[in-house]
Write a protein that holds these residues in place. Structure first.
Motif, PDB file in Angstrom:
ATOM      1  N   GLY A  93       0.811  -1.214   0.000  1.00 30.41           N
ATOM      2  CA  GLY A  93       0.000   0.000   0.000  1.00 30.41           C
ATOM      3  C   GLY A  93       0.847   1.267   0.000  1.00 30.41           C
ATOM      4  N   GLY A  94       0.364   2.264  -0.720  1.00 32.01           N
ATOM      5  CA  GLY A  94       1.048   3.553  -0.772  1.00 32.01           C
ATOM      6  C   GLY A  94       2.210   3.599  -1.732  1.00 32.01           C
ATOM      7  N   SER A  95       2.400   2.539  -2.526  1.00 32.46           N
ATOM      8  CA  SER A  95       3.519   2.502  -3.466  1.00 32.46           C
ATOM      9  C   SER A  95       3.367   3.558  -4.551  1.00 32.46           C
ATOM     10  N   ASP A  96       4.445   4.245  -4.863  1.00 32.67           N
ATOM     11  CA  ASP A  96       4.445   5.154  -6.009  1.00 32.67           C
ATOM     12  C   ASP A  96       4.817   4.335  -7.239  1.00 32.67           C
ATOM     13  N   THR A  97       5.113   4.987  -8.348  1.00 32.55           N
ATOM     14  CA  THR A  97       5.387   4.248  -9.585  1.00 32.55           C
ATOM     15  C   THR A  97       6.628   3.367  -9.464  1.00 32.55           C
ATOM     16  N   TRP A  98       7.657   3.855  -8.772  1.00 29.78           N
ATOM     17  CA  TRP A  98       8.895   3.084  -8.633  1.00 29.78           C
ATOM     18  C   TRP A  98       8.644   1.812  -7.838  1.00 29.78           C
ATOM     19  N   ALA A  99       7.960   1.933  -6.713  1.00 29.99           N
ATOM     20  CA  ALA A  99       7.680   0.768  -5.876  1.00 29.99           C
ATOM     21  C   ALA A  99       6.671  -0.163  -6.547  1.00 29.99           C
ATOM     22  N   THR A 100       5.700   0.409  -7.252  1.00 29.14           N
ATOM     23  CA  THR A 100       4.711  -0.404  -7.955  1.00 29.14           C
ATOM     24  C   THR A 100       5.374  -1.253  -9.031  1.00 29.14           C
ATOM     25  N   SER A 101       6.268  -0.642  -9.791  1.00 28.86           N
ATOM     26  CA  SER A 101       6.953  -1.388 -10.853  1.00 28.86           C
ATOM     27  C   SER A 101       7.849  -2.478 -10.274  1.00 28.86           C
ATOM     28  N   THR A 222      12.079  -3.445   1.399  1.00 25.83           N
ATOM     29  CA  THR A 222      12.507  -2.042   1.358  1.00 25.83           C
ATOM     30  C   THR A 222      12.283  -1.406  -0.004  1.00 25.83           C
ATOM     31  N   GLU A 223      11.763  -2.188  -0.967  1.00 24.87           N
ATOM     32  CA  GLU A 223      11.572  -1.671  -2.325  1.00 24.87           C
ATOM     33  C   GLU A 223      10.105  -1.576  -2.717  1.00 24.87           C
ATOM     34  N   VAL A 224       9.206  -1.797  -1.777  1.00 23.07           N
ATOM     35  CA  VAL A 224       7.774  -1.673  -2.059  1.00 23.07           C
ATOM     36  C   VAL A 224       7.101  -0.940  -0.912  1.00 23.07           C
ATOM     37  N   GLY A 225       5.908  -0.420  -1.186  1.00 28.17           N
ATOM     38  CA  GLY A 225       5.145   0.248  -0.143  1.00 28.17           C
ATOM     39  C   GLY A 225       5.466   1.724  -0.012  1.00 28.17           C
ATOM     40  N   LEU A 226       4.774   2.359   0.906  1.00 32.56           N
ATOM     41  CA  LEU A 226       4.889   3.804   1.083  1.00 32.56           C
ATOM     42  C   LEU A 226       6.292   4.242   1.486  1.00 32.56           C
ATOM     43  N   ASP A 227       6.917   3.518   2.416  1.00 34.93           N
ATOM     44  CA  ASP A 227       8.241   3.920   2.887  1.00 34.93           C
ATOM     45  C   ASP A 227       9.300   3.817   1.804  1.00 34.93           C
ATOM     46  N   ALA A 228       9.047   2.968   0.800  1.00 32.53           N
ATOM     47  CA  ALA A 228      10.015   2.790  -0.287  1.00 32.53           C
ATOM     48  C   ALA A 228       9.750   3.730  -1.461  1.00 32.53           C
ATOM     49  N   SER A 229       8.741   4.576  -1.320  1.00 31.50           N
ATOM     50  CA  SER A 229       8.324   5.442  -2.434  1.00 31.50           C
ATOM     51  C   SER A 229       8.904   6.844  -2.295  1.00 31.50           C
ATOM     52  N   PRO A 230       9.791   7.240  -3.196  1.00 28.17           N
ATOM     53  CA  PRO A 230      10.389   8.572  -3.114  1.00 28.17           C
ATOM     54  C   PRO A 230       9.454   9.702  -3.533  1.00 28.17           C
ATOM     55  N   THR A 231       8.334   9.352  -4.188  1.00 28.62           N
ATOM     56  CA  THR A 231       7.413  10.379  -4.676  1.00 28.62           C
ATOM     57  C   THR A 231       6.372  10.715  -3.613  1.00 28.62           C
ATOM     58  N   ASN A 232       6.160  11.999  -3.385  1.00 24.93           N
ATOM     59  CA  ASN A 232       5.127  12.450  -2.461  1.00 24.93           C
ATOM     60  C   ASN A 232       4.227  13.461  -3.166  1.00 24.93           C
TER      61      ASN A 232
END
Length: 270
Positions: A93-101, A222-232
């Motif tokens: 949850g909360g993944s941005d495009t980087w974490a989603t991919s 560490t590569e998925v989810g909100l905490d791993a998402s650099p986009t806000n």
């Protein structure tokens, strides 16, 4: 020849129904219907057309989202997809495009890879057009974005390891031959998505949507989810509604000019 095709799809809120909280400046999703992202429908149709030509082709749809996205994936199977996989976990949850991919690339690898990956140009709730290309990069695959036409695929070209597509640019088009396996992102001009058939709906309801959690993917937490998402997202807002425009008509250029001048004078602009 048959292909193993994966189509990346997303369930999105119907943007025609979206409203924004005037205080929090965030999307109000309660009561807003969810739909298959329109560009993803074009991507699925492209895969299904290849299956129509090569019946042994297998089409799998994969998505990341909450449990209710199962309904959208069932619709994809009703359109003709053979199977569906949903990546659903609070850890995602909360993944941005980087974490989603990252998650989707791991899901595709868990499927055993594929010959072709189709994705929509972009999702209407984000409009980033980033997830498809990022998946290709993480899987080390060639990619062609904004595809408006598929001319030849594998055996239809006499070349089992390439496909030829037309890519839309701002000022024209370019024809590209790309090595298979590859990733293609589709735009609306590519095709007209088919409707679900009665038989397709019946068959789809007999199938289960496979659900994988983050642990099933073997992806680094560490590569998925909100905490791993650099986009806000700084804020969301509704553009100020402008007044309705006025159309000036006339049978000749001179008449158009006279009518325009009169309209401007009536509004005391000139």
């Amino acid at each position: 020849m048959a292909f193993k095709i994966v189509v990346c799809v997303k369930q999105v809120p119907d943007t025609n129904e979206i409203k924004i909280d005037p205080v929090k400046k965030t999307l109000i999703r309660e009561g807003v219907p969810s739909i298959l992202n329109p560009d993803d429908a074009n991507a699925l149709e492209a895969a299904l057309q290849i299956k129509d030509e090569l019946p042994e082709t297998e089409v799998t749809v994969i998505s990341m989202g909450p449990p209710q996205a199962k309904a959208m994936l069932t619709e994809c199977m009703a359109m003709g997809a053979d199977r569906a996989v949903l990546l659903s976990d609070r850890a995602l949850g909360g993944s941005d495009t980087w974490a989603t991919s990252n998650a989707l690339a791991a899901g595709i690898q868990k499927l055993g890879g594929c010959d072709l990956i189709f994705a929509g140009q972009q999702a209407i709730d984000g409009d980033t057009a980033q997830v498809g290309p990022q998946i290709a990069e993480k899987l080390a695959l060639p990619q062609v974005t904004y595809v408006s036409k598929i001319e030849t695929v594998g055996s239809t070209a006499g070349e089992s390891d390439t496909m030829t597509v037309v890519r839309a640019l701002e000022d024209g088009y370019e024809r590209i031959k790309v090595q298979i396996p590859c990733l293609i992102t589709a735009i609306k001009a590519l095709n007209e998505p088919r409707y679900m058939s009665i038989r397709g709906i019946f068959d789809a309801l007999q199938k289960d949507v496979t659900v994988w959690q983050a642990a099933d993917l073997g992806v680094d937490a560490t590569e998925v989810g909100l905490d791993a998402s650099p986009t806000n997202v700084y804020r969301s807002f509704t553009p100020v509604v402008k007044g309705r425009g006025q159309q000036i008509t006339g049978d000749t250029d001179r008449e158009l000019a006279v009518n325009l001048l009169q309209a401007l004078k009536s509004k005391q602009i000139v």
